[in-house]
Design a protein around this motif. Structure first.
Motif, short mmCIF file in Angstrom:
data_model
loop_
_atom_site.label_atom_id
_atom_site.label_comp_id
_atom_site.label_asym_id
_atom_site.label_seq_id
_atom_site.Cartn_x
_atom_site.Cartn_y
_atom_site.Cartn_z
N PRO A 83 4.59 1.04 -7.96
CA PRO A 83 4.87 0.13 -7.00
C PRO A 83 5.08 -1.31 -7.67
CG PRO A 83 2.39 0.66 -7.47
CD PRO A 83 3.33 1.59 -8.35
N ARG A 84 5.88 -1.86 -7.06
CA ARG A 84 6.51 -3.18 -7.42
C ARG A 84 5.52 -4.59 -6.90
NH1 ARG A 84 12.71 -3.10 -6.21
NH2 ARG A 84 13.42 -1.90 -8.14
N GLU A 85 5.18 -4.44 -5.49
CA GLU A 85 4.32 -5.31 -4.75
C GLU A 85 3.49 -4.69 -3.78
OE1 GLU A 85 5.22 -10.02 -3.82
OE2 GLU A 85 6.44 -8.38 -2.60
N LEU A 86 2.35 -5.36 -3.45
CA LEU A 86 1.48 -5.33 -2.29
C LEU A 86 1.56 -6.25 -1.65
CD1 LEU A 86 -0.79 -3.48 -0.50
CD2 LEU A 86 -2.49 -4.72 -2.28
N ARG A 87 1.77 -6.46 -0.30
CA ARG A 87 1.42 -7.40 0.68
C ARG A 87 0.76 -7.29 1.83
NH1 ARG A 87 7.80 -6.80 1.03
NH2 ARG A 87 8.47 -7.26 -1.02
N LEU A 88 -0.17 -8.10 2.17
CA LEU A 88 -0.96 -8.21 3.33
C LEU A 88 -0.64 -9.30 4.25
CD1 LEU A 88 -4.41 -7.37 1.30
CD2 LEU A 88 -2.83 -5.59 2.36
N SER A 89 -0.50 -8.94 5.39
CA SER A 89 -0.27 -9.98 6.40
C SER A 89 -1.17 -10.10 7.35
CB SER A 89 1.48 -9.91 6.84
OG SER A 89 2.27 -9.83 5.73
N TRP A 90 -1.91 -10.79 7.89
CA TRP A 90 -2.52 -10.88 8.95
C TRP A 90 -2.50 -12.37 10.02
CZ3 TRP A 90 -6.25 -9.04 11.64
CH2 TRP A 90 -7.43 -9.75 12.31
N ASN A 91 -2.37 -11.88 11.16
CA ASN A 91 -2.02 -13.16 12.14
C ASN A 91 -3.08 -13.16 13.14
OD1 ASN A 91 -1.92 -10.76 14.11
ND2 ASN A 91 0.40 -11.14 14.50
N GLY A 92 -4.34 -12.63 12.86
CA GLY A 92 -5.48 -12.97 13.87
C GLY A 92 -5.54 -11.52 14.84
N HIS A 93 -4.56 -10.86 14.79
CA HIS A 93 -4.69 -9.64 15.90
C HIS A 93 -4.43 -8.32 15.11
CE1 HIS A 93 -5.12 -12.33 19.05
NE2 HIS A 93 -4.12 -13.29 18.82
N ARG A 94 -3.65 -8.31 14.27
CA ARG A 94 -3.04 -7.23 13.49
C ARG A 94 -3.02 -7.36 11.96
NH1 ARG A 94 0.84 -8.60 10.67
NH2 ARG A 94 2.86 -8.91 11.86
N LEU A 95 -3.41 -6.30 11.15
CA LEU A 95 -2.94 -6.50 9.69
C LEU A 95 -1.88 -5.55 9.36
CD1 LEU A 95 -4.07 -7.19 6.96
CD2 LEU A 95 -5.47 -5.27 7.03
N ARG A 96 -1.07 -6.06 8.78
CA ARG A 96 0.23 -5.26 8.15
C ARG A 96 0.16 -5.23 6.79
NH1 ARG A 96 5.62 -3.84 10.37
NH2 ARG A 96 6.86 -3.36 8.37
N VAL A 97 -0.02 -3.75 6.22
CA VAL A 97 0.04 -3.74 4.57
C VAL A 97 1.17 -3.00 4.29
CG1 VAL A 97 -0.78 -2.31 2.94
CG2 VAL A 97 -2.51 -2.97 4.65
N GLU A 98 1.98 -3.54 3.33
CA GLU A 98 3.20 -3.14 2.88
C GLU A 98 3.29 -2.79 1.22
OE1 GLU A 98 5.91 -5.80 5.79
OE2 GLU A 98 5.75 -6.57 3.89
#
Length: 159
Positions: A83-98
């Motif tokens: 893996p090169r990178e892990l990204r976690l994005s949170w907007n208060g309603h949903r979490l996106r893991v990449e």
């Protein structure tokens, strides 16, 4: 790649909050799964998923950590250089893991694996636990993503 029946999470009637993203450069397989879980646990703590207020929130948090492990493990096993990178994005309603890696080959669900043998179960776990998942080309490789709804507002759950 968008999987049939699995689309990114809409939040009907609500505008998402400002998105917060955390990034972890991985650059290889050695120790990547453990570092990714620890990084994810700290991000979830900063977003008040932890400590969990109830059993449902605890279960969703544990599911997220398991799915992070599965995506990173797949990149360790199948992508050159891991893996090169892990990204976690949170907007208060949903979490996106990449998870980004160098392989252009999209992941695919295998036919049901023998439950008595190791391997071949990771994407099945993701498929069952995530609200949505898929992959997208990124540079010369790909980005494998998943999304889960917030456990902080049970009324907004879309499961």
């Amino acid at each position: 790649m968008q999987l049939p029946g699995k689309s990114p999470l809409p939040v009907p009637g609500r505008m998402p909050g400002p998105e917060q993203t955390r990034r972890l450069a991985l650059g290889g397989s050695e120790g990547a799964v453990q570092r990714s879980r620890e990084f994810s646990r700290e991000a979830l703590r900063s977003w008040h998923w932890l400590p969990a207020a109830d059993d449902e929130q605890q279960a969703v948090t544990e599911d997220v950590l398991l799915m992070v492990s599965e995506l990173v493990t797949n990149a360790c096993l199948y992508a050159p250089g891991g893996p090169r990178e892990l990204r976690l994005s949170w907007n208060g309603h949903r979490l996106r893991v990449e998870v980004a890696d160098a392989s252009p080959v999209p992941p695919r669900l295998r036919p049901h694996a023998d439950p008595g043998r190791p391997g071949g179960h990771g994407l099945r776990v993701v498929d069952r636990l995530a609200r949505a998942w898929g992959s997208l080309p990124e540079g010369e490789g790909k980005l494998v993503w998943l999304e889960v709804p917030s456990p902080l507002d049970h009324r907004g759950r879309l499961r």
